[in-house]
Design an enzyme around this catalytic site. Structure first.
Site, PDB file in Angstrom:
ATOM      1  CG  ASP A  49      -1.909   0.899   1.120  1.00 38.10           C
ATOM      2  OD1 ASP A  49      -1.980   1.921   0.346  1.00 38.10           O
ATOM      3  OD2 ASP A  49      -3.131   0.762   1.876  1.00 38.10           O
ATOM      4  NE  ARG A  50      -0.117   7.041  -2.971  1.00 41.67           N
ATOM      5  CZ  ARG A  50      -0.553   8.204  -4.022  1.00 41.67           C
ATOM      6  NH1 ARG A  50      -1.262   7.930  -4.568  1.00 41.67           N
ATOM      7  NH2 ARG A  50       0.339   9.025  -3.623  1.00 41.67           N
TER       8      ARG A  50
END
Length: 361
Positions: free
Chosen positions: A96-97
């Protein structure tokens, strides 16, 4: 009615939880530091201090900590900095960013060991390089043993006396191993697109045909999107089978006819399922309720597979950091989702989505 509203009514995207209902609400990812993920790759030593390059081989493997960048973006940037093709950058899984994540990347750099330190210095100007190792092979999806998580939930609406028995149950028996709703796109949009896929297109051999230049690139992008939509359909059918098992309380034990000793569900393929007897009939009855997705698998060569129905957070521990603030740590095998497991207890409000909407709304 908009297309998104129609999709939301058509596709179920919230499935039964093991306890019958969720016990509390909580906020997730209020800041990226509230969601920490660290990839575990047993082939390489644990990072310690300033990284020195160890090992031998044509691939330089870097353990990089990132915040605010997704995996594929970082892989592309590493290729540009290293002067190699994007294909020459390998990684084990997508992260995930909206989190602080540490994961391994491999860069194909044969005969360039003398330049490793200079490249690491260049990369370190943008991201923290925690460890470096030379390897004889490129990293590929699923090569890692799993991920360690440290997750902080805020504004937990229930008290400790209500939450902690549920956490003990989660530690003891695990949670339903659903695929997360993000796989299905906004309001199930990936499923809407899957319905319109030509299954025969998924059987084309890559790199063949008469396409050249821009047309070939466009075809490649279309192929990747079709695979994404096809995978969403497969995952949704698995979730539907698992949901029926959760609803009746049979999700932790195998049914007669399951091909494995543990409770598993179908990843649908050519021929449907490899289960037999009671398990097969039950799975076919559930999938038959959605014929538009089931028909996708009639012309594909995808082999049926199995996926565990139970996700187990190994070494689950927790502590309360203050009123309504709960920190949890645990390890998950590849293909298991932290947010899915926590959603078995909590109604999660992902604050990163709210922030994204404000920035792009």
């Amino acid at each position: 009615m908009s297309e998104a509203e129609a999709g939301a009514k058509r596709w179920r995207l919230d499935w039964p939880v093991s306890g019958g209902e969720r016990l509390a609400r909580a906020r997730l990812k209020t800041t990226p530091e509230d969601f920490r993920v660290s990839e575990v790759l047993e082939d390489f030593p644990e990072p310690s201090g300033t990284p020195g390059v160890t090992g031998e081989g044509e691939h330089l493997c870097l353990f990089i900590e990132k915040t605010g960048d997704n995996t594929e973006f970082l892989a592309g940037e590493l290729a540009a900095l290293a002067g190699c093709r994007p294909f020459d950058v390998g990684f084990c899984g997508l992260k995930d960013r909206h989190a602080v994540t540490s994961q391994w990347f491999s860069l194909y750099r044969p005969g360039m060991m003398d330049d490793d330190r200079a490249l690491i210095g260049l990369i370190s100007q943008r991201w923290r390089v925690k460890s470096a190792h030379r390897s004889v092979r490129k990293l590929r999806r699923g090569d890692h043993q799993g991920n360690r998580f440290v997750i902080r939930l805020r504004q937990v609406s229930a008290d400790r006396q209500s939450v902690e028995p549920a956490l003990e149950r989660l530690k003891d028996q695990g949670a339903p191993n659903y695929f997360g709703p993000q796989r299905f796109g906004f309001a199930g949009g990936n499923l809407d697109r899957a319905v319109h896929i030509d299954p025969s297109m998924l059987n084309r051999r890559r790199g063949h045909g008469r396409h050249r230049g821009r047309g070939k690139l466009r075809s490649g992008r279309d192929d990747r999107k079709n695979v994404l939509y096809f995978s969403a359909a497969r995952s949704w059918l698995f979730n539907e089978v698992l949901a029926s098992r959760v609803a009746e309380g049979s999700w932790r034990l195998p049914l007669p006819g399951e091909p494995e000793d543990n409770a598993t569900g179908p990843l649908w393929g050519d021929g449907g399922t490899c289960a037999r007897g009671e398990a097969e009939q039950r799975e076919r009855d559930i999938v038959a309720k959605t014929p538009e997705l089931a028909s996708l698998f009639l012309a594909t060569r995808m082999k049926p597979e199995r996926r565990p129905l139970v996700a187990r957070p190994v070494g689950l521990e927790w502590q309360w950091l203050g009123a309504g603030v709960l920190e949890l740590s645990f390890f998950l095998e590849p293909g298991q989702y932290a947010t899915t497991i926590l959603s078995d207890i909590f109604e999660l409000e992902d604050m990163s989505l709210s922030q994204y909407e404000k920035q792009h709304g």
